[in-house]
Design an enzyme around this catalytic site. Structure first.
Site, PDB file in Angstrom:
ATOM      1  N   ASP A 115       1.857   2.174  -0.241  1.00  0.00           N
ATOM      2  CA  ASP A 115       2.337   3.402  -0.894  1.00  0.00           C
ATOM      3  C   ASP A 115       1.225   4.278  -1.468  1.00  0.00           C
ATOM      4  O   ASP A 115       1.435   5.004  -2.442  1.00  0.00           O
ATOM      5  CB  ASP A 115       3.329   3.045  -2.007  1.00  0.00           C
ATOM      6  CG  ASP A 115       2.701   2.180  -3.102  1.00  0.00           C
ATOM      7  OD1 ASP A 115       1.573   1.680  -2.909  1.00  0.00           O
ATOM      8  OD2 ASP A 115       3.351   1.999  -4.147  1.00  0.00           O
ATOM      9  N   ARG A 117       7.989  -1.936  -4.444  1.00  0.00           N
ATOM     10  CA  ARG A 117       7.966  -1.146  -5.670  1.00  0.00           C
ATOM     11  C   ARG A 117       8.861   0.076  -5.488  1.00  0.00           C
ATOM     12  O   ARG A 117      10.053  -0.076  -5.287  1.00  0.00           O
ATOM     13  CB  ARG A 117       6.530  -0.766  -6.051  1.00  0.00           C
ATOM     14  CG  ARG A 117       6.366  -0.361  -7.502  1.00  0.00           C
ATOM     15  CD  ARG A 117       4.913  -0.296  -7.931  1.00  0.00           C
ATOM     16  NE  ARG A 117       4.094   0.554  -7.085  1.00  0.00           N
ATOM     17  CZ  ARG A 117       2.870   0.911  -7.392  1.00  0.00           C
ATOM     18  NH1 ARG A 117       2.295   0.516  -8.512  1.00  0.00           N
ATOM     19  NH2 ARG A 117       2.175   1.682  -6.571  1.00  0.00           N
ATOM     20  N   ASP A 158      -2.858   2.428  -6.939  1.00  0.00           N
ATOM     21  CA  ASP A 158      -3.161   3.702  -7.579  1.00  0.00           C
ATOM     22  C   ASP A 158      -3.548   3.560  -9.044  1.00  0.00           C
ATOM     23  O   ASP A 158      -4.361   4.330  -9.560  1.00  0.00           O
ATOM     24  CB  ASP A 158      -2.002   4.691  -7.412  1.00  0.00           C
ATOM     25  CG  ASP A 158      -0.670   4.114  -7.848  1.00  0.00           C
ATOM     26  OD1 ASP A 158      -0.632   3.000  -8.388  1.00  0.00           O
ATOM     27  OD2 ASP A 158       0.358   4.798  -7.641  1.00  0.00           O
ATOM     28  N   THR A 184      -2.752  -3.161  -1.449  1.00  0.00           N
ATOM     29  CA  THR A 184      -1.396  -3.313  -1.957  1.00  0.00           C
ATOM     30  C   THR A 184      -0.440  -3.548  -0.796  1.00  0.00           C
ATOM     31  O   THR A 184      -0.533  -2.865   0.229  1.00  0.00           O
ATOM     32  CB  THR A 184      -0.936  -2.077  -2.759  1.00  0.00           C
ATOM     33  OG1 THR A 184       0.475  -2.158  -2.989  1.00  0.00           O
ATOM     34  CG2 THR A 184      -1.240  -0.788  -2.042  1.00  0.00           C
ATOM     35  N   ARG A 208      -3.641  -6.880 -14.719  1.00  0.00           N
ATOM     36  CA  ARG A 208      -3.443  -5.507 -15.174  1.00  0.00           C
ATOM     37  C   ARG A 208      -3.970  -5.422 -16.596  1.00  0.00           C
ATOM     38  O   ARG A 208      -3.811  -6.345 -17.378  1.00  0.00           O
ATOM     39  CB  ARG A 208      -1.969  -5.121 -15.078  1.00  0.00           C
ATOM     40  CG  ARG A 208      -1.488  -5.032 -13.635  1.00  0.00           C
ATOM     41  CD  ARG A 208      -0.027  -4.615 -13.527  1.00  0.00           C
ATOM     42  NE  ARG A 208       0.348  -4.330 -12.153  1.00  0.00           N
ATOM     43  CZ  ARG A 208       0.773  -5.230 -11.289  1.00  0.00           C
ATOM     44  NH1 ARG A 208       0.884  -6.501 -11.663  1.00  0.00           N
ATOM     45  NH2 ARG A 208       1.087  -4.898 -10.051  1.00  0.00           N
ATOM     46  N   ASP A 267       2.539  -2.757  -0.694  1.00  0.00           N
ATOM     47  CA  ASP A 267       3.582  -1.729  -0.662  1.00  0.00           C
ATOM     48  C   ASP A 267       3.289  -0.594   0.314  1.00  0.00           C
ATOM     49  O   ASP A 267       4.195   0.164   0.672  1.00  0.00           O
ATOM     50  CB  ASP A 267       3.781  -1.128  -2.060  1.00  0.00           C
ATOM     51  CG  ASP A 267       4.115  -2.180  -3.102  1.00  0.00           C
ATOM     52  OD1 ASP A 267       4.778  -3.175  -2.738  1.00  0.00           O
ATOM     53  OD2 ASP A 267       3.719  -2.032  -4.268  1.00  0.00           O
ATOM     54  N   GLY A 273      -1.655  -5.940  -8.551  1.00  0.00           N
ATOM     55  CA  GLY A 273      -1.036  -6.997  -7.759  1.00  0.00           C
ATOM     56  C   GLY A 273      -1.942  -7.450  -6.632  1.00  0.00           C
ATOM     57  O   GLY A 273      -2.613  -6.646  -5.990  1.00  0.00           O
TER      58      GLY A 273
END
Length: 320
Positions: A129, A171, A103, A125, A72, A127, A11
């Site tokens: 995360d 996510r 990741d 990202t 992706r 996120d 993303g």
């Protein structure tokens, strides 16, 4: 290293262009040839790349998205895809790679490093995360975008004495939801890291605040929980407050990156080139306690990050 490549994968995130710019300019200044690889690992397998220079990355630091495009790539995970990527690296004389992504992108960088192409990964990202990082490129911009959007929703919510139930990205992580909820004064914040009871944590909180004179509400929900349309119906049925659901969606990914994202991306991009210059690969560049560090990719992928429980407690007590 004489020749390096750079790609963005997964993303997109605001600030990726700032990282690309830093890698290209640092590489050129160190006498390297730098190839920009289009559309992530797909472009690496397809030999879809071009040589970049100082002017190739002019006027991109302020742009969202990624000028290298992103994708992706299920094929890259196969033995055939990996061998094709290695073949292209040999043909182009690529000595090392900088990979910007999450990741999943890191796992690809790890696999290439194992095959003999040193890779340095940069966390990009929204996120936030990535376990080894306190901060990932794009997070600050996304968080500010959410805040601005929810502020706008609040205006109309207040005008009509309504409840707005807003789903935000992240996510499987609740960082955006928690911090946006605090910034926007949400009555309730629902995140995957903390078990919730809808009756207690939403309905009862709203009824309690109604007794103090509050007549409009904002509920922030992480996409990992979802179901905002059903929540809005239930809230209206149980509280009598007219309710509307909004899924912010991909508006959170776009936009000009904030100063923080531009600066951190520049720092990380420069550090990645420093590592490759020393012949060091299989690393992840990270920020911890405002310092730029790097970790072994294996170690980084096994690290776990946790939500700030004290921050959640603060949200519960001051947004009532």
């Amino acid at each position: 290293m004489k020749t390096i490549g750079i790609l963005t994968s997964g993303g997109d995130a605001p600030g990726m262009n700032a990282a690309v710019r830093a890698v290209v300019r640092a590489g050129c200044e160190k006498g390297m040839k730098v190839f920009g690889i289009k559309r992530g690992y797909n472009g690496l397998m397809d030999n879809d790349m071009y040589e970049m220079n100082l002017r190739t990355v002019s006027d991109i630091i302020q742009r969202g998205g990624t000028i290298l495009y992103s994708a992706r790539s299920p094929k890259f995970k196969t033995d055939e895809g990996m061998e094709q990527a290695m073949k292209v690296c040999r043909e182009r004389g690529i000595d090392g790679l900088v990979v910007i992504g999450g990741d999943g992108s890191f796992r690809g960088a790890r696999d290439l490093s194992l095959k003999g192409v040193p890779c340095v990964a940069i966390p990009g990202t929204i996120d936030n995360d990535i376990g080894c990082c306190d901060y990932t490129i794009g997070y600050d911009t996304a968080l500010n975008t959410v805040m601005q959007m929810v502020d706008r929703i609040r205006d109309t919510t207040e005008s009509h004495d309504r409840c707005a139930v807003v789903e935000v990205m992240g996510r499987g992580a609740g960082y955006i939801a928690l911090n946006a909820g605090i910034a926007c004064g949400a009555t309730s914040i629902l995140i995957p890291e903390i078990e919730y009871d809808f009756e207690r944590d939403v309905i009862d909180r709203m009824k309690r605040t109604q007794k103090t004179g509050k007549v409009h509400f904002v509920i922030i929900v992480s996409e990992a929980i979802g179901g905002v349309h059903e929540m809005a119906k239930r809230i209206q049925a149980e509280t009598g407050v007219e309710s509307r659901a909004t899924v912010l969606g991909h508006v959170q990914r776009g936009g000009s990156p904030t100063a923080k994202d531009r600066i951190v991306a520049s720092q990380m991009g420069y550090r990645a080139v420093e590592l490759l210059e020393q012949g060091i690969g299989n690393r992840v560049v990270a920020m911890q306690k405002e310092k730029i560090l790097d970790f072994d990719i294996y170690e980084a992928l096994n690290m776990k990050s946790g939500i700030d429980l004290n921050l959640y407690k603060i949200a519960q007590e001051i947004s009532i």
